[in-house]
Design a protein around this motif. Structure first.
Motif, PDB file in Angstrom:
ATOM      1  N   ASP A 127       0.858  -1.184   0.000  1.00 47.75           N
ATOM      2  CA  ASP A 127       0.000   0.000   0.000  1.00 47.75           C
ATOM      3  C   ASP A 127       0.894   1.233   0.000  1.00 47.75           C
ATOM      4  O   ASP A 127       1.990   1.210   0.568  1.00 47.75           O
ATOM      5  CB  ASP A 127      -0.891   0.044   1.240  1.00 47.75           C
ATOM      6  CG  ASP A 127      -2.096  -0.879   1.124  1.00 47.75           C
ATOM      7  OD1 ASP A 127      -2.426  -1.286  -0.003  1.00 47.75           O
ATOM      8  OD2 ASP A 127      -2.703  -1.185   2.172  1.00 47.75           O
ATOM      9  N   GLU A 128       0.426   2.281  -0.625  1.00 47.08           N
ATOM     10  CA  GLU A 128       1.118   3.569  -0.581  1.00 47.08           C
ATOM     11  C   GLU A 128       0.262   4.549   0.217  1.00 47.08           C
ATOM     12  O   GLU A 128      -0.957   4.592   0.057  1.00 47.08           O
ATOM     13  CB  GLU A 128       1.375   4.089  -1.996  1.00 47.08           C
ATOM     14  CG  GLU A 128       2.353   3.210  -2.767  1.00 47.08           C
ATOM     15  CD  GLU A 128       2.593   3.660  -4.199  1.00 47.08           C
ATOM     16  OE1 GLU A 128       3.671   3.349  -4.741  1.00 47.08           O
ATOM     17  OE2 GLU A 128       1.696   4.321  -4.767  1.00 47.08           O
ATOM     18  N   PHE A 129       0.915   5.313   1.088  1.00 47.86           N
ATOM     19  CA  PHE A 129       0.190   6.266   1.921  1.00 47.86           C
ATOM     20  C   PHE A 129       0.989   7.553   2.008  1.00 47.86           C
ATOM     21  O   PHE A 129       2.193   7.580   1.731  1.00 47.86           O
ATOM     22  CB  PHE A 129      -0.063   5.679   3.314  1.00 47.86           C
ATOM     23  CG  PHE A 129       1.169   5.583   4.183  1.00 47.86           C
ATOM     24  CD1 PHE A 129       1.413   6.513   5.179  1.00 47.86           C
ATOM     25  CD2 PHE A 129       2.093   4.553   4.010  1.00 47.86           C
ATOM     26  CE1 PHE A 129       2.548   6.428   5.986  1.00 47.86           C
ATOM     27  CE2 PHE A 129       3.220   4.450   4.805  1.00 47.86           C
ATOM     28  CZ  PHE A 129       3.454   5.391   5.801  1.00 47.86           C
ATOM     29  N   MET A 130       0.329   8.634   2.414  1.00 51.60           N
ATOM     30  CA  MET A 130       0.998   9.923   2.533  1.00 51.60           C
ATOM     31  C   MET A 130       1.286  10.291   3.990  1.00 51.60           C
ATOM     32  O   MET A 130       2.431  10.466   4.370  1.00 51.60           O
ATOM     33  CB  MET A 130       0.179  11.003   1.838  1.00 51.60           C
ATOM     34  CG  MET A 130       0.205  10.892   0.323  1.00 51.60           C
ATOM     35  SD  MET A 130      -0.546  12.309  -0.498  1.00 51.60           S
ATOM     36  CE  MET A 130      -0.245  11.885  -2.217  1.00 51.60           C
ATOM     37  N   ASP A 131       0.266  10.372   4.804  1.00 51.35           N
ATOM     38  CA  ASP A 131       0.449  10.805   6.188  1.00 51.35           C
ATOM     39  C   ASP A 131       0.096   9.721   7.199  1.00 51.35           C
ATOM     40  O   ASP A 131       0.813   9.514   8.174  1.00 51.35           O
ATOM     41  CB  ASP A 131      -0.392  12.066   6.466  1.00 51.35           C
ATOM     42  CG  ASP A 131       0.014  13.237   5.589  1.00 51.35           C
ATOM     43  OD1 ASP A 131       1.234  13.492   5.515  1.00 51.35           O
ATOM     44  OD2 ASP A 131      -0.863  13.872   4.992  1.00 51.35           O
ATOM     45  N   ASP A 132      -1.001   9.037   6.972  1.00 48.90           N
ATOM     46  CA  ASP A 132      -1.523   8.063   7.926  1.00 48.90           C
ATOM     47  C   ASP A 132      -1.457   6.675   7.299  1.00 48.90           C
ATOM     48  O   ASP A 132      -2.068   6.419   6.262  1.00 48.90           O
ATOM     49  CB  ASP A 132      -2.966   8.421   8.284  1.00 48.90           C
ATOM     50  CG  ASP A 132      -3.513   7.579   9.417  1.00 48.90           C
ATOM     51  OD1 ASP A 132      -2.973   6.495   9.683  1.00 48.90           O
ATOM     52  OD2 ASP A 132      -4.510   8.015  10.038  1.00 48.90           O
ATOM     53  N   VAL A 133      -0.726   5.761   7.954  1.00 49.63           N
ATOM     54  CA  VAL A 133      -0.556   4.418   7.397  1.00 49.63           C
ATOM     55  C   VAL A 133      -1.892   3.683   7.303  1.00 49.63           C
ATOM     56  O   VAL A 133      -2.025   2.754   6.490  1.00 49.63           O
ATOM     57  CB  VAL A 133       0.452   3.623   8.252  1.00 49.63           C
ATOM     58  CG1 VAL A 133      -0.136   3.297   9.607  1.00 49.63           C
ATOM     59  CG2 VAL A 133       0.910   2.359   7.543  1.00 49.63           C
ATOM     60  N   THR A 134      -2.867   4.088   8.078  1.00 50.94           N
ATOM     61  CA  THR A 134      -4.176   3.429   8.025  1.00 50.94           C
ATOM     62  C   THR A 134      -5.051   3.984   6.910  1.00 50.94           C
ATOM     63  O   THR A 134      -6.177   3.506   6.718  1.00 50.94           O
ATOM     64  CB  THR A 134      -4.915   3.589   9.360  1.00 50.94           C
ATOM     65  OG1 THR A 134      -5.223   4.969   9.579  1.00 50.94           O
ATOM     66  CG2 THR A 134      -4.069   3.057  10.514  1.00 50.94           C
ATOM     67  N   GLU A 135      -4.548   4.975   6.181  1.00 49.19           N
ATOM     68  CA  GLU A 135      -5.326   5.572   5.089  1.00 49.19           C
ATOM     69  C   GLU A 135      -4.520   5.536   3.792  1.00 49.19           C
ATOM     70  O   GLU A 135      -3.981   6.537   3.323  1.00 49.19           O
ATOM     71  CB  GLU A 135      -5.702   7.017   5.435  1.00 49.19           C
ATOM     72  CG  GLU A 135      -6.601   7.139   6.659  1.00 49.19           C
ATOM     73  CD  GLU A 135      -6.961   8.577   6.978  1.00 49.19           C
ATOM     74  OE1 GLU A 135      -6.475   9.493   6.252  1.00 49.19           O
ATOM     75  OE2 GLU A 135      -7.714   8.800   7.940  1.00 49.19           O
ATOM     76  N   PRO A 136      -4.397   4.344   3.171  1.00 48.61           N
ATOM     77  CA  PRO A 136      -3.639   4.238   1.924  1.00 48.61           C
ATOM     78  C   PRO A 136      -4.305   5.021   0.803  1.00 48.61           C
ATOM     79  O   PRO A 136      -5.529   5.169   0.756  1.00 48.61           O
ATOM     80  CB  PRO A 136      -3.639   2.735   1.631  1.00 48.61           C
ATOM     81  CG  PRO A 136      -4.839   2.205   2.358  1.00 48.61           C
ATOM     82  CD  PRO A 136      -4.976   3.058   3.594  1.00 48.61           C
ATOM     83  N   VAL A 137      -3.486   5.528  -0.101  1.00 48.04           N
ATOM     84  CA  VAL A 137      -4.001   6.264  -1.259  1.00 48.04           C
ATOM     85  C   VAL A 137      -3.998   5.401  -2.514  1.00 48.04           C
ATOM     86  O   VAL A 137      -4.674   5.723  -3.498  1.00 48.04           O
ATOM     87  CB  VAL A 137      -3.195   7.554  -1.498  1.00 48.04           C
ATOM     88  CG1 VAL A 137      -3.355   8.508  -0.325  1.00 48.04           C
ATOM     89  CG2 VAL A 137      -1.720   7.251  -1.744  1.00 48.04           C
ATOM     90  N   SER A 138      -3.217   4.314  -2.518  1.00 47.83           N
ATOM     91  CA  SER A 138      -3.194   3.433  -3.679  1.00 47.83           C
ATOM     92  C   SER A 138      -2.616   2.080  -3.288  1.00 47.83           C
ATOM     93  O   SER A 138      -1.933   1.950  -2.266  1.00 47.83           O
ATOM     94  CB  SER A 138      -2.376   4.042  -4.821  1.00 47.83           C
ATOM     95  OG  SER A 138      -1.040   4.276  -4.423  1.00 47.83           O
TER      96      SER A 138
END
Length: 278
Positions: A127-138
């Motif tokens: 998974d790719e995320f920006m700020d929060d590991v629990t909220e992946p963006v892709s």
């Protein structure tokens, strides 16, 4: 019983975030199959804040943490080339200083090695995320089976570097890492595959990779394209890939690499990732 002792190989650079480094290290300490060693490889001088974090872990668990510090910054390939031989275990799990590994990452990767005789290297989807590991963006979905990974590798990189579990001796037998700009991981994995080693990707996102807003946009430019062409030319010359593989992959990646940054980001998210909407 199988030998499941492993070393975590974690490079650190001066621009890394101390807070992100703690998250990365803590995720390895929380593994259901804990590491026997965490070797932190430092690429040249780093700031006092990063070194304070590293020393806190080393003081707390001196038998677990090891340190290699390169005298000068030489890049990832040169750093890992020095660090791999220093790992004290047969198996090495790669990890980066701004990423996160799920608690069952290593137990699931070793389970593949235990269950399958046709696998030497284990990666996974990420998974790719920006700020929060629990909220992946892709999501990044990679080829699962060794034959599919081998076929995929002739044109594109079939794994994500921080998600790899491999044997130290296999890396050294393939010639170890080389100091290449951005392609040191792809270069190594192809040389390992060319020697007959087999790669399997667990079809779960066991690693989460942190990406900045301009992550995709930065994966290009003239230097990136030139190194990509040289790397894939070596694959052709060594007999790993065919001329059509070379031409198709180079033309496609050159086109994407020389796009304006905003278009490149859109292309990656649209065609090379499973973007999460909402």
């Amino acid at each position: 019983m199988p030998d499941h002792r492993y070393s975590v190989l974690l490079p650190v650079y001066g621009k890394d975030s101390p807070a992100y480094l703690r998250i990365a290290i803590d995720s390895m300490l929380a593994q259901t199959l804990p590491p026997d060693e965490i070797l932190i490889a430092v690429d040249g001088p780093i700031g006092s804040n990063l070194m304070t974090v590293i020393n806190q872990y080393r003081v707390a668990q001196p038998d677990l943490f090891s340190l290699y510090q390169a005298p000068n910054q030489g890049g990832l390939g040169a750093l890992l080339r020095k660090a791999v031989p220093l790992c004290r275990n047969t198996y090495i799990a790669r990890m980066d200083a701004d990423d996160y590994s799920s608690p069952e990452r290593l137990s699931k990767q070793f389970a593949i090695l235990d269950q399958r005789d046709d696998v030497d290297i284990v990666g996974c989807n990420v998974d790719e995320f920006m700020d929060d590991v629990t909220e992946p963006v892709s999501h990044v979905v990679l080829p699962e089976l060794p034959a599919d990974a081998l076929r995929f590798a002739k044109r594109r990189c079939p794994m994500r570097h921080p998600a790899l579990l491999y044997r130290k001796d296999d890396v050294l037998a393939a010639g170890n890492y080389r100091p290449l700009y951005t392609f040191e991981d792809y270069d190594l994995i192809v040389r390992m595959l060319h020697r007959g080693l087999r790669l399997y990707n667990v079809q779960e996102p066991l690693v989460s990779m942190r990406v900045s807003p301009d992550f995709y946009a930065r994966r290009g430019g003239p230097r990136f394209v030139a190194c990509m062409v040289r790397t894939k030319w070596r694959f052709l010359v060594m007999g790993f890939s065919s001329l059509p593989d070379f031409l198709v992959s180079c033309l496609g990646q050159t086109f994407v690499g020389l796009m304006p940054g905003s278009f490149r980001a859109w292309f990656y998210k649209t065609f090379l990732r499973k973007e999460i909407i909402g």
